[in-house]
Design an enzyme around this catalytic site. Structure first.
Site, PDB file in Angstrom:
ATOM      1  N   LYS A 213       0.649  -1.110   0.040  1.00  0.00           N
ATOM      2  CA  LYS A 213      -0.127  -0.038   0.061  1.00  0.00           C
ATOM      3  C   LYS A 213       0.748   1.104  -0.014  1.00  0.00           C
ATOM      4  CE  LYS A 213      -1.954   2.990   2.932  1.00  0.00           C
ATOM      5  NZ  LYS A 213      -2.205   4.004   2.370  1.00  0.00           N
ATOM      6  N   GLU A 287      10.336   0.738  10.404  1.00  0.00           N
ATOM      7  CA  GLU A 287      11.179   1.886  10.149  1.00  0.00           C
ATOM      8  C   GLU A 287      10.553   2.926  10.198  1.00  0.00           C
ATOM      9  OE1 GLU A 287      12.972   4.695   8.942  1.00  0.00           O
ATOM     10  OE2 GLU A 287      13.039   3.828   6.783  1.00  0.00           O
ATOM     11  N   CYS A 321      13.463  10.433   6.830  1.00  0.00           N
ATOM     12  CA  CYS A 321      13.525   9.803   8.125  1.00  0.00           C
ATOM     13  C   CYS A 321      14.949   9.980   8.838  1.00  0.00           C
ATOM     14  CB  CYS A 321      12.933   8.447   8.323  1.00  0.00           C
ATOM     15  SG  CYS A 321      13.744   7.446   6.999  1.00  0.00           S
ATOM     16  N   GLU A 418      10.471  15.439  15.182  1.00  0.00           N
ATOM     17  CA  GLU A 418      10.824  15.380  13.978  1.00  0.00           C
ATOM     18  C   GLU A 418       9.760  16.311  13.064  1.00  0.00           C
ATOM     19  OE1 GLU A 418       9.497  11.581  11.687  1.00  0.00           O
ATOM     20  OE2 GLU A 418      11.484  11.446  10.911  1.00  0.00           O
TER      21      GLU A 418
HETATM   22  P1  NDP Z   1       1.975   8.012   8.243  1.00  0.00           P
HETATM   23  O1  NDP Z   1       2.939   7.096   9.155  1.00  0.00           O
HETATM   24  O2  NDP Z   1       0.595   8.279   8.595  1.00  0.00           O
HETATM   25  O3  NDP Z   1       1.989   7.425   6.656  1.00  0.00           O
HETATM   26  C1  NDP Z   1       3.003   6.232   6.274  1.00  0.00           C
HETATM   27  C2  NDP Z   1       1.947   5.174   5.792  1.00  0.00           C
HETATM   28  O4  NDP Z   1       1.255   4.593   6.537  1.00  0.00           O
HETATM   29  C3  NDP Z   1       1.142   5.543   4.542  1.00  0.00           C
HETATM   30  O5  NDP Z   1       0.956   4.834   3.792  1.00  0.00           O
HETATM   31  C4  NDP Z   1      -0.110   5.779   5.188  1.00  0.00           C
HETATM   32  O6  NDP Z   1      -1.438   5.789   4.262  1.00  0.00           O
HETATM   33  C5  NDP Z   1      -0.312   4.611   6.229  1.00  0.00           C
HETATM   34  N1  NDP Z   1      -0.937   4.778   7.377  1.00  0.00           N
HETATM   35  C6  NDP Z   1      -1.571   6.033   7.858  1.00  0.00           C
HETATM   36  N2  NDP Z   1      -2.365   5.656   8.998  1.00  0.00           N
HETATM   37  C7  NDP Z   1      -2.268   4.160   8.937  1.00  0.00           C
HETATM   38  C8  NDP Z   1      -2.866   3.256   9.748  1.00  0.00           C
HETATM   39  N3  NDP Z   1      -3.720   3.701  10.813  1.00  0.00           N
HETATM   40  N4  NDP Z   1      -2.667   1.893   9.701  1.00  0.00           N
HETATM   41  C9  NDP Z   1      -1.807   1.503   8.576  1.00  0.00           C
HETATM   42  N5  NDP Z   1      -1.075   2.385   7.765  1.00  0.00           N
HETATM   43  C10 NDP Z   1      -1.475   3.781   7.949  1.00  0.00           C
HETATM   44  O7  NDP Z   1       2.730   9.440   7.939  1.00  0.00           O
HETATM   45  P2  NDP Z   1       2.271  10.824   7.502  1.00  0.00           P
HETATM   46  O8  NDP Z   1       1.991  10.872   5.838  1.00  0.00           O
HETATM   47  O9  NDP Z   1       0.990  11.201   8.178  1.00  0.00           O
HETATM   48  O10 NDP Z   1       3.285  11.788   8.016  1.00  0.00           O
HETATM   49  C11 NDP Z   1       3.293  12.138   9.412  1.00  0.00           C
HETATM   50  C12 NDP Z   1       4.700  12.340   9.840  1.00  0.00           C
HETATM   51  O11 NDP Z   1       5.348  10.900   9.945  1.00  0.00           O
HETATM   52  C13 NDP Z   1       5.493  13.128   9.081  1.00  0.00           C
HETATM   53  O12 NDP Z   1       5.604  14.481   9.460  1.00  0.00           O
HETATM   54  C14 NDP Z   1       6.871  12.746   9.383  1.00  0.00           C
HETATM   55  O13 NDP Z   1       7.410  13.236  10.768  1.00  0.00           O
HETATM   56  C15 NDP Z   1       6.656  11.157   9.874  1.00  0.00           C
HETATM   57  N6  NDP Z   1       7.032  10.196   8.707  1.00  0.00           N
HETATM   58  C16 NDP Z   1       8.132   9.633   8.536  1.00  0.00           C
HETATM   59  C17 NDP Z   1       8.575   8.643   7.634  1.00  0.00           C
HETATM   60  C18 NDP Z   1       9.775   8.023   7.561  1.00  0.00           C
HETATM   61  O14 NDP Z   1      10.292   7.360   6.499  1.00  0.00           O
HETATM   62  N7  NDP Z   1      10.013   7.476   8.795  1.00  0.00           N
HETATM   63  C19 NDP Z   1       7.801   8.848   6.379  1.00  0.00           C
HETATM   64  C20 NDP Z   1       6.626   9.670   6.379  1.00  0.00           C
HETATM   65  C21 NDP Z   1       6.345  10.318   7.548  1.00  0.00           C
HETATM   66  P3  NDP Z   1      -1.980   7.176   3.786  1.00  0.00           P
HETATM   67  O15 NDP Z   1      -1.078   7.738   3.024  1.00  0.00           O
HETATM   68  O16 NDP Z   1      -3.077   6.618   2.994  1.00  0.00           O
HETATM   69  O17 NDP Z   1      -2.226   7.884   5.212  1.00  0.00           O
END
Ligand code: NDP
Length: 510
Positions: A213, A287, A321, A418
């Site tokens: 996904k 991660e 990240c 972050e």
């Molecule tokens: P999320 O953790 O929400 O998104 C990452 C993935 O998880 C997306 O595919 C998202 O889908 C999915 N997801 C969201 N909610 C759920 C759930 N309840 N169960 C399972 N999967 C889920 O990150 P955000 O996009 O909201 O970003 C928020 C913050 O997270 C950023 O500001 C940053 O600080 C951090 N982040 C860290 C990352 C890393 O690489 N470590 C990457 C991205 C964000 P969908 O997009 O459909 O919501």
């Protein structure tokens, strides 16, 4: 700043405080940067109006027929509509993956699996420009990064793991490596294609099948990858890609027919997933976020360090990240470092992601821009000193200036949370002990950087820093052969290298 294509042919950066001495410009004088627009052509990409779910080798509409838009963050315009999967679609995708694992992909020899992975890698290389342009349109990252980093690294991950597919016995000597079965993989929006490759390549090499996904703001390169799977003649059901909101990610992770869950994203959602699969026999790797310390000692090669600091925090708009978002500078050189940094930051070009001169593109979404803006405001409110070059920003799209905070205390939110944006917080230290203490004073533990002339100091620091990756005299270097992952709230498990394979196998005694 690079001018947005079609708006202006030149751009100007003004430095209201002072210009670099070497340029002989006085206070407040404008520094002319005449960059003609150099936009990459978009016509290599054929966008469909609608993208279906990729299940069992076919593109199908979501069960309920619903769709959502994927937005170009540089223009705020929709690029395409994408299917919104339902629970029934998750079921279908997992079922297709299970069948392929039992009947086709899971029955292939390692040598045969390797051929497919090599083929995918080749196709990614052949279609690299198309992938790079699409990735920049959908995510906002500069074309020079998607072209030179994301796409080549994604191809090399498939190439690297293709090499392991028929050599699992050498990776785990004396043991038999069996695939886990069906892997549920949830990826974020900051490196959409690269994270897909990190997840899919080792899973397939080890004989698993996958349901992936992508993030809702960046689904398009995953859909193009689905086309590559068809082109490579991958047995139907080996790779399934479903698009939809976070709750679909949770339905996938907790599906009873899934054997392994791999997630990259925020710590908050990582914890939810951890709770969702607790008590089951699913394997899990997470991660998550980071707040890396980039530590500069007084004997560091300073000009090289400045480039490393800039790359560490402004690469991919800081939406990384492992970004070096906390700069720890030895007190005796702090003024020199900050002066050099300000000079360097004022030459960063912010603008059209598809312009080949752009250094910092668009922030991925409106929500992320709001989060960055709010955290930067908290830095000012808590008393840190803000510096931003006075560059013009495009008049539409989600853009944010490269930002530098000095006078930062460890208790400030900008030093603890972050931000996931182009925002650097500078702190100081006097001794190596103090540097280690401050670097480790975080809930995260993903990465760190050390800049010094002394090899012995690098080793001493690396052994005391609680971070999964420690870069020495460089930053943000990635390689498929090298494991990557974190400690503490940055998650657990490793991706990349042999460690990355380990996460997708069950080892049995011979
Ligand atoms: P999320 O953790 O929400 O998104 C990452 C993935 O998880 C997306 O595919 C998202 O889908 C999915 N997801 C969201 N909610 C759920 C759930 N309840 N169960 C399972 N999967 C889920 O990150 P955000 O996009 O909201 O970003 C928020 C913050 O997270 C950023 O500001 C940053 O600080 C951090 N982040 C860290 C990352 C890393 O690489 N470590 C990457 C991205 C964000 P969908 O997009 O459909 O919501």
């Amino acid at each position: 700043m690079a001018a947005m294509a079609g708006r202006s042919s030149t751009s100007v950066i003004t430095r209201p405080d002072r210009a670099p001495n070497s340029w002989g410009l006085g206070d407040g004088q404008a520094i002319p940067w005449d960059y003609a627009p150099a936009p990459e052509a978009r016509d290599i990409v054929t966008l469909k109006e609608r993208y279906g779910l990729f299940i069992n080798g076919r593109f199908v509409p979501a069960t309920g027929g619903d769709t959502f838009a994927s937005i170009d963050p540089a223009t705020e315009q929709p690029l395409a509509r994408v299917a919104r999967a339902t629970g029934a679609d998750v079921d279908k995708a997992v079922h297709a993956a299970r069948r392929a694992q039992r009947q086709s992909w899971g029955q292939l020899s390692g040598r045969e699996r390797a051929k497919y992975l090599f083929r995918i890698s080749r196709l990614l290389q052949e279609r690299s420009r198309e992938f790079a342009v699409l990735e920049s349109m959908d995510s906002g990252k500069p074309i020079k990064e998607s072209r030179d980093v994301d796409v080549p690294l994604a191809a090399s991950h498939f190439w690297y793991y293709a090499g392991w597919a028929d050599k699992l016995d050498y990776a785990f000597p004396g043991r038999i490596a069996r695939p886990l079965g069906v892997a549920a993989q949830i990826i974020p929006w900051n490196f959409p294609l690269l994270m897909l490759a990190w997840k899919i390549a080792p899973a397939l090499a080890a004989g698993n099948t996958v349901v992936l996904k992508p993030a809702s703001t960046t689904p398009l390169s995953a859909m193009l990858f689905a086309e590559v799977c068809v082109q490579a003649d991958l047995p139907p059901g080996t790779v399934n890609i479903i698009t939809g909101p976070g709750e679909i990610g949770m339905a996938l992770a907790t599906h009873k027919n899934v054997d392994k869950v791999a997630f990259t994203g925020s710590t908050e959602i990582g914890k939810k997933i951890g709770r969702g699969v607790a008590g089951t026999d699913k394997a899990l790797t997470l991660e998550l976020g980071g707040k890396a310390a980039n530590i500069v000692f007084d004997d560091a090669p300073l000009d090289q360090a400045i480039e490393g600091i800039v790359n560490g925090i402004y690469f991919n708009q800081g939406e990384v990240c492992c970004a070096g978002s906390r700069l720890l500078v030895q007190e005796s050189i702090v003024e020199t470092v900050i002066d050099k940094l300000k000079d360097r930051i004022s030459t960063i070009r912010v603008g059209d992601p598809l312009d080949k001169n752009t250094d910092v593109g668009a922030i991925n979404s409106k929500a992320q821009l709001e989060k960055i803006t709010e955290l930067v405001a908290s830095g000012v409110a808590e008393g840190a000193d803000l510096y931003q070059p006075a560059c013009d920003l495009p008049d539409r799209g989600y853009f944010f200036r490269p930002t530098l905070f000095t006078n930062v205390a460890q208790s400030h939110r900008i030093a603890r949370e972050e931000i996931f944006g182009p925002v650097l917080s500078v702190l100081t230290f006097r001794t190596p002990e103090e540097a280690v203490e401050k670097a480790n004073n975080t809930a995260y533990g993903l990465s760190a950087g050390v800049w010094t002339d002394k090899g012995s100091r690098i080793l001493a620091m690396a052994s005391r820093l609680k971070a999964g990756v420690v870069w020495a005299n460089t930053f943000n270097r990635f390689d498929p052969t090298s494991p990557f992952g974190g400690y503490k709230e940055s998650g657990f498990g490793r991706e990349g290298g042999m460690h990355g394979l380990h996460a997708y196998v069950r080892l049995e005694d011979r």
